[in-house]
Design a protein around this motif. Structure first.
Motif, PDB file in Angstrom:
ATOM      1  N   ALA A 115      42.753  34.640 -32.332  1.00 34.32           N
ATOM      2  CA  ALA A 115      42.142  34.943 -33.632  1.00 34.32           C
ATOM      3  C   ALA A 115      40.638  35.157 -33.529  1.00 34.32           C
ATOM      4  O   ALA A 115      40.016  35.668 -34.463  1.00 34.32           O
ATOM      5  N   GLU A 116      40.052  34.781 -32.382  1.00 38.45           N
ATOM      6  CA  GLU A 116      38.607  34.945 -32.206  1.00 38.45           C
ATOM      7  C   GLU A 116      38.225  36.310 -31.638  1.00 38.45           C
ATOM      8  O   GLU A 116      37.054  36.562 -31.345  1.00 38.45           O
ATOM      9  N   THR A 117      39.221  37.190 -31.466  1.00 37.44           N
ATOM     10  CA  THR A 117      38.996  38.460 -30.768  1.00 37.44           C
ATOM     11  C   THR A 117      37.830  39.258 -31.343  1.00 37.44           C
ATOM     12  O   THR A 117      36.924  39.687 -30.619  1.00 37.44           O
ATOM     13  N   LEU A 118      37.849  39.477 -32.644  1.00 36.80           N
ATOM     14  CA  LEU A 118      36.812  40.320 -33.250  1.00 36.80           C
ATOM     15  C   LEU A 118      35.442  39.654 -33.162  1.00 36.80           C
ATOM     16  O   LEU A 118      34.420  40.334 -32.989  1.00 36.80           O
ATOM     17  N   GLY A 119      35.417  38.327 -33.237  1.00 37.32           N
ATOM     18  CA  GLY A 119      34.154  37.621 -33.084  1.00 37.32           C
ATOM     19  C   GLY A 119      33.604  37.745 -31.670  1.00 37.32           C
ATOM     20  O   GLY A 119      32.389  37.874 -31.476  1.00 37.32           O
ATOM     21  N   VAL A 120      34.491  37.718 -30.691  1.00 34.34           N
ATOM     22  CA  VAL A 120      34.059  37.894 -29.304  1.00 34.34           C
ATOM     23  C   VAL A 120      33.460  39.282 -29.105  1.00 34.34           C
ATOM     24  O   VAL A 120      32.405  39.440 -28.477  1.00 34.34           O
ATOM     25  N   LEU A 121      34.118  40.285 -29.638  1.00 31.45           N
ATOM     26  CA  LEU A 121      33.599  41.654 -29.523  1.00 31.45           C
ATOM     27  C   LEU A 121      32.222  41.780 -30.160  1.00 31.45           C
ATOM     28  O   LEU A 121      31.332  42.450 -29.621  1.00 31.45           O
ATOM     29  N   ALA A 122      32.045  41.113 -31.281  1.00 31.81           N
ATOM     30  CA  ALA A 122      30.787  41.259 -32.015  1.00 31.81           C
ATOM     31  C   ALA A 122      29.665  40.405 -31.443  1.00 31.81           C
ATOM     32  O   ALA A 122      28.513  40.843 -31.401  1.00 31.81           O
ATOM     33  N   GLU A 123      29.992  39.182 -30.978  1.00 33.75           N
ATOM     34  CA  GLU A 123      28.934  38.230 -30.619  1.00 33.75           C
ATOM     35  C   GLU A 123      28.877  37.880 -29.132  1.00 33.75           C
ATOM     36  O   GLU A 123      27.831  37.463 -28.632  1.00 33.75           O
TER      37      GLU A 123
END
Length: 725
Positions: free
Chosen positions: A119-127
């Motif tokens: 569930a952290e995928t998009l956060g990893v991409l962004a940050e």
């Protein structure tokens, strides 16, 4: 995926919001962003959603705002007025989103990324984008490609959310993004009035956006923006170089609905030292760039005239005789005298109407100059005019922009990199506006000779100023005005009637219709005039005269709007002449294979220029490009550049300047009342080479013939040339 939702917005009972995922894009016009989506609402199931969805792809979760409508063919569907992207919440949604929406990530890689980061995928991409290399198969190069695509995706989403948050529809948000791209948000925040550069967004819409961001009605910034906008409009729509202070103040007060003191203070501030927008010349208020351009034109012409012309290394009379022998003609005495005057002239204007020998004299000038060993260059404002000049003189001719090496940002030739030329000949000089004339003269050596050839009775330039007319009126340089119509030209009613019209006389019909090249078809009702045009172009002209209806016949009209405007004429003629041409959905439905099209603006990347006419010859589906043949070369237009093209079965008379066509059909009706004037009608007639047909009402022809130019452009070039300013 988030649960689907459907609710009414407070205060707007008819507006509904839906949230769900895009399952499939059924149709999208890449040019406008308008599309049809198959939208998954989970519980209620799939629905059709229509609206403007630029950049939206399958897998993306959206919140739509709009209303339910009933379509006669497709039934109930949702018409979205706006949309906002929503981050997918489920692992399945994230995986599908990555695979469909981020270039460089396919379904297999998307699955691996979601398995790794959950569930952290998009956060990893962004940050924490560097963690992408934790995935097997993603090296530095692939990571860079993925992150670039992710950044672009996020940028578009952020811009769309921001603009729609200001109350801008998705359709206009897409246009704004195409204009400013990555600078969109910064531009809108710093100066929302720059949005007026986007087609369809007028000052009032930009003003509303500015007001929503806290700019007050009586703000000095708003007053300054209004003053600048009024001057821009006067320049673009009326061709003025400046407005007198009183008139500028009046127009600005009307636009902003504010007191005179506020406007006067804004004018004073923008004309002050250190500002970059306006300049005052007495009571004349200029946009800074236009005042500089006008001063450059005057100063450079004075510099050219101050230096004596170097003697020509040729016996002029002998050179004239050689030209006559080579061309098997006898020049008129006026033409011979012009060639003699050229010997002592640094700058010369050559003007005259059709049939008076301008082309022959231009060819003779080039011939004599070449015999004298001068390095000659030829140019014209448009590509078609340059092509005709090259054909007439048998010497290469280029557009002025190409001659000066313009790349869309800067001119390659200027005072630091002068043109290598001894004689520069500019044809169709009536089309030369002041800013372009300034750049041209900056690049011309003081030792060079300059000859401007054009018909001063035609419409003035589309851009601001009236360079050719002002040079003639100044009396500061030699002017040759050819008035005698040569014997062969007198046989043409096109030539005869052009001269009649410019002298305020109605056109005449030929005594023998079977030999005539000029006809008038009186049709008092607009619908009857439209039917006559389509009948003429569709069959009658080609049957009688053999002209190809798409390649050889050009319909001209004064205006774009209305039943007899070029937009409607183009729609009618496209369906008549090319009803079944191929038109892929991804290219929209405006253009079909075989269509006649025109470039609407200069595009220096594609090297195509405003007014160039070509034919759609095919489509590159893999690259999503429309292929257009222009003067023997094929240009590929990506879908985002298609708004630079328009159908050209019919064009405005202004757009036809600098061009000639085998056959011209001119539409004149009282519907065009505000545009009916003598130089417009004259310009239209002189576009025809072999056949001219006028269709319209008798009253419209009479108005166009007797009405001289309705306003004179505001310039101070004459006064500057005469050292009176």
């Amino acid at each position: 995926m988030n649960a689907s939702r459907q609710l009414a917005l407070s205060g707007e009972p008819s507006t509904t919001t839906l949230e769900g995922a895009v399952e499939r894009v059924l149709h999208r016009n890449e040019d406008t962003g308008w599309g049809v989506l198959l939208f998954d609402l989970e519980g209620p199931g799939r629905i059709r959603a229509v609206g403007t969805f630029p950049g939206v792809r399958p897998g993306e979760v959206l919140r739509l705002a709009g209303e339910w409508v009933e379509h006669p063919k497709f039934g109930r569907q949702f018409r979205a007025a706006s949309f906002h992207p929503v981050e997918p919440a489920s692992l399945e949604g994230i995986e599908r989103y990555l695979a469909s929406f981020v270039d460089g990530i396919g379904s297999d890689l998307a699955r691996k990324i979601v398995e790794q980061f959950g569930a952290e995928t998009l956060g990893v991409l962004a940050e924490e984008p560097n963690r992408m290399t934790e995935i097997r198969g993603i090296g530095k190069k692939r990571k860079k490609k993925i992150l670039e695509a992710w950044g672009k995706t996020r940028a578009v989403r952020d811009v769309m959310v921001y603009l729609q948050g200001l109350g801008i529809s998705a359709a206009y948000a897409a246009k704004i993004y195409r204009r400013f791209e990555a600078d969109t948000i910064a531009t809108v925040r710093s100066n929302p009035y720059r949005l007026t550069a986007v087609q369809g967004i007028g000052f009032h819409r930009a003003d509303a956006i500015a007001r929503s961001q806290g700019i007050l009605r009586d703000s000095p910034d708003r007053a300054a923006a209004g003053v600048i906008h009024v001057l821009e409009e006067a320049s673009q729509r009326e061709g003025h170089m400046f407005l007198r202070r009183q008139e500028l103040s009046r127009r600005t007060r009307e636009l902003l609905a504010v007191e005179a003191d506020l406007v006067e203070s804004a004018i004073e501030a923008e004309c002050g030292e250190g500002t970059k927008h306006l300049r005052a010349a007495g009571k004349a208020i200029y946009l800074r760039r236009l005042e500089i351009a006008e001063r450059i034109v005057a100063r450079r012409l004075q510099a050219l005239l101050a230096e004596d012309a170097p003697p020509l290394k040729v016996e002029v009379e002998l050179a004239i005789s050689k030209f006559e022998a080579a061309e098997e003609i006898d020049l008129a005495e006026a033409q011979r005298q012009t060639l003699r005057e050229m010997v002592d002239s640094k700058v010369m204007v050559l003007t005259g109407g059709p049939g008076t020998g301008k082309t022959t004299l231009t060819k003779a000038i080039v011939y004599v100059a070449s015999l004298a060993g001068l390095k000659v260059k030829l140019a014209a404002p448009t590509g078609r005019a340059a092509k005709r000049l090259a054909e007439a003189t048998e010497i290469e001719a280029r557009t002025i922009h190409r001659l000066l090496g313009y790349n869309g940002n800067v001119f390659g030739h200027d005072r630091d990199d002068l043109l290598e030329v001894d004689l520069l000949v500019i044809d169709e000089a009536s089309m030369l506006d002041t800013p372009l004339a300034g750049h041209l003269l900056q690049a011309l050596p003081d030792s060079a000779r300059l000859i401007l050839v054009g018909d001063v009775d035609q419409l003035p330039s589309v851009g601001p100023g009236r360079v050719l007319g002002d040079l003639i009126d100044s009396g500061e340089l030699p002017v040759v005005r050819l008035t005698e119509i040569f014997r062969q030209a007198r046989k043409s009613l096109i030539v005869v009637n052009a001269h009649r019209v410019i002298h305020g006389e109605l056109p005449i019909r030929g005594a023998r219709p079977d030999e005539a090249d000029f006809f008038v078809g009186n049709r008092e009702q607009p619908a009857a005039a439209l039917a006559e045009v389509t009948d003429l172009v569709g069959s009658r002209i080609s049957k009688r005269f053999g002209f190809d209806p798409i390649r050889d016949i050009q319909v001209l009209a004064p205006m774009r709007r209305g039943i007899l405007g070029v937009e409607n004429l183009n729609a009618e003629l496209q369906n008549l002449l090319n009803p079944r041409g191929e038109a892929p959905k991804w290219a929209g439905k405006r253009f079909r294979r075989g269509d006649r099209v025109m470039q609407r603006s200069n595009n220096y990347d594609l090297e195509v220029f405003n007014g160039e006419i070509g034919t759609v010859v095919g489509f590159d589906s893999e690259e999503r490009r429309v292929l257009v043949e222009l003067d023997g070369r094929v240009v590929g237009y990506p879908t985002q550049k298609l708004d630079e093209l328009e159908l050209a079965y019919a064009v405005t008379i202004h757009k036809s300047q600098g061009s000639e066509f085998p056959c011209v059909v001119i539409v004149l009706h009282t519907q065009h009342f505000v545009m009916l004037q003598r130089n417009l009608f004259y310009t239209a007639i002189t576009r025809g080479k072999r056949l001219v047909i006028v269709v319209g009402s008798r009253r419209a022809l009479a108005i166009a013939t007797r009405t001289e130019t309705t306003h004179r452009r505001e310039t101070l070039l004459v006064e500057r040339l005469q050292d009176r300013f």
